[in-house]
Every structure is written in C-alpha cells, then in structure tokens.
Write a protein that holds these residues in place. Structure first.
Motif, short mmCIF file in Angstrom:
data_model
loop_
_atom_site.label_atom_id
_atom_site.label_comp_id
_atom_site.label_asym_id
_atom_site.label_seq_id
_atom_site.Cartn_x
_atom_site.Cartn_y
_atom_site.Cartn_z
N VAL B 28 0.82 -1.20 0.00
CA VAL B 28 0.00 0.00 0.00
C VAL B 28 0.86 1.25 0.00
CG1 VAL B 28 -1.68 1.36 1.35
CG2 VAL B 28 -2.01 -1.09 1.07
N LYS B 30 3.66 1.69 -1.58
CA LYS B 30 4.06 1.93 -2.97
C LYS B 30 2.87 2.43 -3.80
CE LYS B 30 6.39 0.50 -7.04
NZ LYS B 30 6.23 1.79 -7.71
N ALA B 31 1.71 1.79 -3.60
CA ALA B 31 0.51 2.20 -4.33
C ALA B 31 0.19 3.66 -4.03
CB ALA B 31 -0.67 1.30 -3.95
N SER B 32 0.26 4.03 -2.75
CA SER B 32 -0.03 5.41 -2.34
C SER B 32 0.99 6.37 -2.93
CB SER B 32 -0.01 5.54 -0.81
OG SER B 32 -0.91 4.64 -0.22
N ASP B 34 2.77 6.08 -5.58
CA ASP B 34 2.58 6.23 -7.03
C ASP B 34 1.40 7.14 -7.34
OD1 ASP B 34 3.61 2.89 -8.18
OD2 ASP B 34 4.74 4.62 -7.41
#
Lengths: 343, 68
Positions: B28, B30-32, B34
């Motif tokens: 999460v 990394k997702a955030s 990005d």
C-alpha cells in the motif's frame, strides 16, 4: 451433498486467504501516506453554459474525445431523444429520436463517428452520425441481454461493451451484431462500467455491492472489490489506470488500488446521507467530482478524502457527470432536464 | 437437475476465487506513493484544479469591453 460442503469450505478458505494477503501488504494507509500533503484549496466552478432542449429527465451523458469532436457531447433523456451538443455554442448538432424512450445510458465512440444508447428495451442501439445523406440512422441493434441496459462504452467503431440488469457485461462485434464475450460473475444487476485508459481492461459496478476488474481479451475476471454496503451506481478509472473509484447508494465513494488489490480510502461525510449517482475524476485525478441524489455535486480532494467544493445549480437529482478529455470542463446532467457545463 | 447446476455454480465460484487469490500484490505504501506522484506531476496540467484564466477559457462568454 458432500461435494457442496467441500466446495463451500474451500470457498471460505480462499476468501480468508485473500483477506490475509491484502493485510500482508497493508504496511500503511493512504491517509497516513498523505499526512504531509497540503489539502487542495477550495474549488469554485461556475456554470458557463446551460444546455436546454430535453423535455424530461436526463439519464446519461458522455463527452466525445477531444481530437475528433472537441467539446461535443451526447445526452440521453426519457423524452425519447439522444441529443449531440456543441457545448461551446450550446447548439444541437443532432437530435435523434429513439424507438424506445426508456433510455438509461448513452456513449460517444472515440472516433466521433457513432453514438450508442439503451435502456429498458434490453438492447444497445448504435447510431451512425456520419451517414452519407446527413441523416442519423440506426446502424445496429445489439439484442441478447435479458435485462435492462445500464451502461455502454465503445472500444472502437467495431466493438462496444455493455452492462445489464441481467447481471452480465457483454463485448459485442458491432459489424455482425453478435456477442463476442459474455462476462458473467456478478450476483446482482450490473449498473455501470468503465474502460481502462489502455483499453485492455474494464471495470463493472453492481447491485451485489462489488466492483469487478475484467481482462477483455482473456475474457476473465481478475479481481473483485468489496466494502460498499449498497448498490454501486457509478464507477470510473483513476487517470493512470492503476486505481478504480466507485460511487454507491450507501452515500460513499471508494478508491480501490488495482495493484495492492484493496480499498485505499472512502469519501464520506456525516452530512451526506443520500446515494451517489455518478462520478468523474479531473484530468490529474486529484479531484473527484461526484453527483448525489440531493441535487448536488460534491468535489473531493482524492488524496486527502475531504470535500473541497460543491456544484449547486440543478433543481433535481444529478444523474450523470463527465469531465471532458482535455480536462477543461465538467458537464452535469439532471432529472431537471438540463445539462450544465462548469469550469 | 437443480443440485448439479448448484454444484457447477459452486465449482465456478471456487475456480474464480483461486484466480483472485493467486495475484501478485504490491505494498500500500508503494501504491499510495505512485498515486501521490501522479497527482503531483499531472496536477499542473489539470485545468479544474489550477483554474483557467478568463482569456484562455473557451466556455467563458466574452463580454464587450467599454473604454471609460
């Protein structure tokens, strides 16, 4: 009956596995990650144009893509008409009478050559806007769904995807008028769909409270997202294609990340108690514009999940919303029979 | 027969869950990051976010100017 019991157990185990796997990668929350980000300043958009001409509730609208039909959009109303508008001049480019007035959705082909619509007739009708004699005519009637047509989106001039109250989505070959692929899996009416920016996937939102990500060519469901407590009415992709936004009758919108396979944040406010009917992200994805049953559009800071603006101007439910492909304007359509252009 | 179509449906549901359970997931964080990066990079080109100067707004009605 032994097999059913085993299958039920295996299903429960797999669901637990998925929940666990999602927890394992949850090393933070989006809320924590954006703690240091400044909230977007108050967004105040003004009505620049009002498109008048429909005589009954507007149920859907869709912008043309910028290159071929800059600033054109199509709207569908239960007065039995599809109208193609030049939003800059407010002129009606085409007013197309429909066989069935119970229309629920409309779409503009990326090429600008066609529009489509459908509704309680269970069909998706394709209209050629560029016919030889200048008349707009029905090109195809795509019939096979056993329930109402809730949404449709063109992939190209030869393919279109539809979602239906029969709980399925279908990829059609427009030329032959036949179903290429049936996407089954939802346990409730499919209410809305959106195609990914690279045209390889699409997402659907349904009355089973879930959103599903489908691989168009593999003809398979890749992921299912839960969390909503009521029907999902609206769905869209975050502009980079890596996340999905949903809007529901439970009065919230949610952001799901595709690669983390989970919900990142919920857009809710104790003051909002009515359903979300429609949504659209701004060009960068930083703003989320969502239409509600209470006649308003709320503008959310998508990262901070706080309301930063309101569009108040309709006298009835906002049923549809769209941001033009260059991000320059937002269009809202309402049960009050008007469309408004805001920026 | 009802029971065999129920079993077929249950088998399909399990098959689908197997597919969904097997995907690769990113963190999460990394997702955030990005998402934040994308918003940061693209935000400056977002007209609704940045505002549109009146002279560049094709939707704004041009009012005649009076020179006093």
């Amino acid at each position: 009956m032994g097999e059913m019991e085993e299958l039920r157990k295996e299903a429960d185990n797999l669901k637990d596995q998925i929940t666990e796997a999602r927890k394992v990668v949850q090393d933070t929350t989006l809320q924590e990650a954006v703690a240091g980000t400044t909230l977007v300043g108050r967004v105040q958009l003004k009505t620049r144009k009002t498109l008048r001409g429909h005589l009954a509730k507007i149920y859907a609208m869709h912008w043309g893509t910028d290159t071929n039909c800059s600033k054109l959009c199509v709207s569908a109303s239960q007065d039995g008409k599809l109208i193609v508008w030049d939003t800059l001049t407010t002129n009606k480019v085409s007013a197309i009478p429909l066989k069935s007035s119970w229309v629920m959705t409309c779409a503009y082909a990326p090429s600008g050559n066609m529009v489509a619509c459908g509704g309680l007739d269970n069909m998706c009708s394709i209209y050629n806007l560029k016919g030889k004699d200048g008349n707009v005519k029905v090109m195809r009637e795509l019939a096979a769904h056993t329930g109402y047509l809730s949404c449709c989106r063109f992939l190209s001039d030869s393919e279109i995807i539809t979602s239906s109250g029969d709980c399925t989505c279908v990829l059609w070959d427009i030329e032959t008028g036949t179903e290429k692929t049936i996407f089954a899996g939802h346990l409730g009416d499919c209410m809305s769909l959106a195609v990914s920016p690279d045209f390889k996937m699409f997402i659907s939102g349904a009355c089973d409270f879930t959103a599903k990500l489908w691989d168009i060519r593999e003809a398979s469901c890749r992921q299912t997202f839960s969390g909503h407590e009521s029907d999902i009415n609206a769905i869209g992709f975050f502009p980079n294609g890596n996340a999905v936004i949903t809007g529901s009758d439970d009065a919230t919108c949610k952001l799901y990340d595709l690669r983390a396979d989970q919900e990142l944040i919920t857009y809710q406010d104790s003051g909002i108690m009515c359903g979300v009917t429609s949504l659209a992200p701004s060009l960068s994805g930083r703003l989320l514009l969502a239409g509600y049953d209470d006649f308003n559009v709320n503008i959310w800071d998508m990262l901070k999940a706080e309301r930063v603006g309101v569009l108040a101007g309709h006298d009835n439910r906002v049923s549809c919303i769209g941001v033009s492909s260059d991000g320059m304007a937002c269009c809202t359509g309402s049960w009050d029979s008007f469309l408004k252009i805001w920026n | 027969m009802q029971s065999s179509s129920n079993t077929a449906r249950a088998r399909r549901a399990v098959q689908q869950l197997r597919i969904e359970a097997s995907i690769e997931r990113i963190k999460v964080s990394k997702a955030s990051a990005d998402l934040m990066h994308y918003c940061g990079e693209q935000g400056k080109y977002d007209p609704l976010l940045m505002g549109i100067p009146a002279s560049e707004n094709p939707f704004k009605d041009k009012k005649p100017c009076t020179i006093l």
